[in-house]
Enzyme design. Structure first.
Site, PDB file in Angstrom:
ATOM      1  N   GLU A   1       0.819  -1.214   0.000  1.00 37.51           N
ATOM      2  CA  GLU A   1       0.000   0.000   0.000  1.00 37.51           C
ATOM      3  C   GLU A   1       0.856   1.268   0.000  1.00 37.51           C
ATOM      4  OE1 GLU A   1      -3.573   1.776   2.803  1.00 37.51           O
ATOM      5  OE2 GLU A   1      -3.505  -0.359   2.355  1.00 37.51           O
TER       6      GLU A   1
ATOM      7  N   ASP B   1      -2.644  -3.134   3.043  1.00 41.78           N
ATOM      8  CA  ASP B   1      -3.056  -3.330   4.432  1.00 41.78           C
ATOM      9  C   ASP B   1      -4.161  -4.375   4.514  1.00 41.78           C
ATOM     10  OD1 ASP B   1      -1.224  -1.523   5.234  1.00 41.78           O
ATOM     11  OD2 ASP B   1      -2.627   0.031   5.863  1.00 41.78           O
TER      12      ASP B   1
ATOM     13  N   TYR C   1      -0.784  -4.387  13.710  1.00 39.95           N
ATOM     14  CA  TYR C   1      -1.667  -3.639  12.802  1.00 39.95           C
ATOM     15  C   TYR C   1      -2.695  -2.822  13.584  1.00 39.95           C
ATOM     16  CZ  TYR C   1      -4.702  -2.697   8.819  1.00 39.95           C
ATOM     17  OH  TYR C   1      -5.435  -2.072   7.838  1.00 39.95           O
TER      18      TYR C   1
END
Length: 700
Positions: free
Chosen positions: A7, A103, A300
């Site tokens: 990303e 992601d 994350y």
């Protein structure tokens, strides 16, 4: 060759380092059988309205609703170069397959799929799904790549979200902006969030303080209070009746209680504490957490779970030891009960936020203050979550004096448990959080027994006032967004709690409201502006309803789980937008709600007020088309611009004397009278009246 698409460039570099792709190219890295490239956020997006029809470039009520039959997409103008790089790499003969490494969430899936589809790529692809950027997690992720098709439903849900936001935003914004002659941004999540703030501010402004009175007995080593009295005279009478009298203990009740350790952080709860403890905005917390994730110090961040999965249980004790050693304060004997934070059923896409093992070798002092504080928050929360219960004993005492009952309460901590770590952390803060200063530190009562008497107590009347609701901070507003419609949906058996937006999107929603001038920050408070208040006043429930928007969010989840077809979800959104436009077809909008401009004069066509806009002076009656443009060709050709005093004079007198008008034909300046020569047509006309020439003597 596998083409890996991340990303962001920073993530791509981390992946490439693990994969051994060290050779640099223009917009990519390659080596060891891999080509690693990246998007720059959203490279492809839904096209603007005028891509479907040129007439949509102007906002017109009659064109609504705008519902595309076939959706169009466009490449972000500032990202075309990187898009071309990706297209070129996809078409390379030696690239046999792709890896989606954006992601691991709904938006990340959308970013990759739109590029893949728009480029017309048909090569097979797999999905990298990881919750940490540690080297070991990356290697494990590539060893266990999943088929891309497993995430088709996630992509469908993401695309539905984007299309729904486009439909509500485009048609809703144009509808109310044309009705009220003011740009009024409408959003599927944004508008109900604004409504929460407006409702809170209304409740505060409507709140009327009421006085109440209590009688307090001073029994020497402790005090006891009566029930509230609404009448001052009654309180004073009781106070007089108790003064110098004896107070007798009627009952002493002791209860052993406990406070469970907190859950691990999901993104929203981290944002709330970041705001409560440090004053960071939700967007700042997300940015700090994302930076820590990319530095491999945090897992994350865009997660909605407070738990870990069973396979992580054995790694927790070691992680806790590493985390404790990294804190800037000492932690007493560490207790670790990992079972408290394990629940497979409550982990969907990603587990709760954790520091990574790399925290032990990192120089935390070199981190920016915001990142360091957020990492400390997550670390402290981990140690608290696996800690022991906080045990305490509450004592409630009832006394009789002057014919009335009085109560006193006390608390004794039996075992601090996880609170010991929490309080050690709070001690490092410059400002202790308000919510925690009143909580566990209630004073202990002296030993008391039934029948015990306190002679000649002193009594006094204390005055208090009821308190209005609190203004929203980002902490409180995020909680309100998360729990919007929770009570309503609790009535439905089996329904899951719904809210406004997702943990990943709520911060962006708040920032849009602030940038749009609908909300404003005052210290840590988020308040509605007059513009925001007026917008909510005029909007129907179908646009500002938290319940409806929460249902939509639940609908997106059902698309993601395959329980609802994407077309069915979109059909509901399209019907709502169509109904909204139809319902407002006969509404005569009160444009003055949003006009803070000075009245310039009266419209020569209908007599309504003429107001100043950014580019023109226009009639406030939306059915009237009268408009005097500041850059009208009549004036610009004469090297002039129509100013407010000029417009006012033309509206009042129909004419104005002007000096220094430029003649395009002769290239000279001249003086003349400009006349407003409006004929009622689409455009306003003007004409020149020159002064009469002086007579010259001639031959008779």
């Amino acid at each position: 060759m596998k083409l890996v698409i991340a990303e962001k460039p920073s993530v791509a570099q981390s992946l490439a380092a693990v994969l051994g792709a060290k050779e640099r190219g223009q917009g990519y890295l390659q080596g060891n059988g891999y080509v690693v490239s990246w998007c720059v956020g959203h490279l492809i997006g839904l096209a603007a309205a005028d891509a479907y029809d040129a007439r949509y470039s102007k906002w017109c009520y009659e064109d609504l609703p705008i519902i595309p039959e076939e959706w169009k997409y466009t490449v972000a103008p500032d990202k075309k170069d990187q898009y071309e790089v990706l297209v070129s790499l996809m078409n390379r003969p030696d690239v046999e397959s792709l890896v989606c490494a954006t992601d691991a969430g709904r938006e990340g899936e959308l970013i990759f799929r739109l590029v893949y589809d728009h480029a017309g790529c048909t090569k097979p692809f797999e999905r990298l799904w990881i919750s940490s950027m540690e080297d070991s997690a990356i290697r494990e992720g590539f060893e266990n790549l999943r088929p891309g098709a497993e995430y088709d439903l996630l992509y469908e849900a993401a695309l539905c979200r984007a299309k729904a936001d486009w439909l509500v935003g485009i048609s809703g914004t144009r509808l109310f902006s044309t009705l009220y002659r003011k740009t009024l941004n409408i959003g599927r999540v944004m508008t109900p969030t604004l409504a929460l703030v407006v409702d809170r501010e209304t409740a505060i402004s409507d709140f009327k303080k009421e006085k109440f009175y209590t009688v307090v007995l001073d029994c020497g080593k402790f005090t006891a209070a009566s029930e509230r009295c609404e009448n001052r005279k009654a309180a004073d009478h009781l106070s007089a009746a108790c003064s110098t009298q004896a107070a007798v203990v009627q009952s002493v009740e002791k209860k052993q209680k406990s406070t469970q350790p907190p859950k691990l952080y999901d993104l929203t709860s981290l944002q709330r504490d970041g705001n409560r403890l440090f004053g960071y905005t939700a967007q700042q917390v997300l940015d700090y957490a994302q930076a820590l994730y990319e530095k491999k110090l945090l897992t994350y961040p865009r997660t909605d779970s407070n738990y870990l999965t069973e396979d992580m249980k054995d790694t927790i004790p070691e992680l806790c030891e590493l985390a404790a050693s990294a804190l800037p304060f000492s932690v007493a004997a560490l207790s670790v009960d990992a079972s408290r934070i394990i629940n497979n059923g409550k982990v969907s896409d990603h587990h709760a936020l954790l520091p990574t093992k790399q925290i032990s070798g990192a120089d935390l002092s070199s981190l920016p203050a915001g990142e360091r504080n957020i990492l400390t928050l997550v670390t402290v929360r981990l140690l608290c979550a696996v800690g022991e219960k906080h045990l305490y004993e509450d004592t409630a005492v009832v006394l009789l004096c002057g014919g009335a009952t009085f109560t006193a309460k006390g608390r004794v901590v039996v075992s601090p448990g996880f609170k010991e770590i929490e309080q050690a952390f709070f001690a490092t803060l410059k400002k202790k959080p308000e919510d925690d200063s009143k909580d566990e530190d209630a004073k202990a009562l002296p030993p008391l027994a039934e029948g015990q008497t306190f002679e000649k107590v002193e009594a006094s009347t204390k005055e208090g006032t009821t308190s209005p609701p609190r203004h929203f901070t980002e902490d409180l507003l995020l909680s309100a967004m998360e729990h919007a419609s929770a009570e309503e949906f609790a009535e439905i058996e089996g329904a899951e709690r719904t809210g406004l937006g997702t943990p990943a999107t709520r911060a962006g929603v708040l920032e849009k409201l602030v940038r749009g001038g609908f909300l404003e920050r005052k210290g840590r408070q988020l308040l509605s502006t007059k513009k925001g208040f007026n917008l909510i006043v005029v909007l129907p429930d179908s646009v500002k309803s938290a319940r409806l928007t929460a249902q939509w969010e639940a609908g997106l989840k059902s698309v993601e789980r395959g329980e609802q077809a994407p077309d069915a979800f979109m059909g509901g959104i399209e019907q709502m937008v169509s109904d909204l436009v139809a319902q407002y077809s006969a509404v005569k909008a009160d444009t003055f709600l949003f006009q803070q401009r000075e009245v310039i004069g009266k419209c020569p066509r209908c007599g309504s007020d003429v107001l100043e806009g950014k580019k023109n002076f226009y009639c406030s009656n939306r059915e009237c088309q009268f408009s005097m443009w500041k850059d009208d060709r009549f004036f610009t050709s004469k090297h002039k611009e129509l100013t407010k005093p000029m417009a006012a004079a033309l509206l009042k007198n129909g004419r104005i004397k002007m000096k220094g008008l430029f003649s395009e034909k002769k290239g000279v300046l001249y003086d003349a009278v400009v006349v407003l020569a409006d004929t009622g047509e689409k455009y306003v006309n003007y004409k020149i009246e020159l002064p009469p020439r002086p007579k010259t003597k001639g031959k008779e």
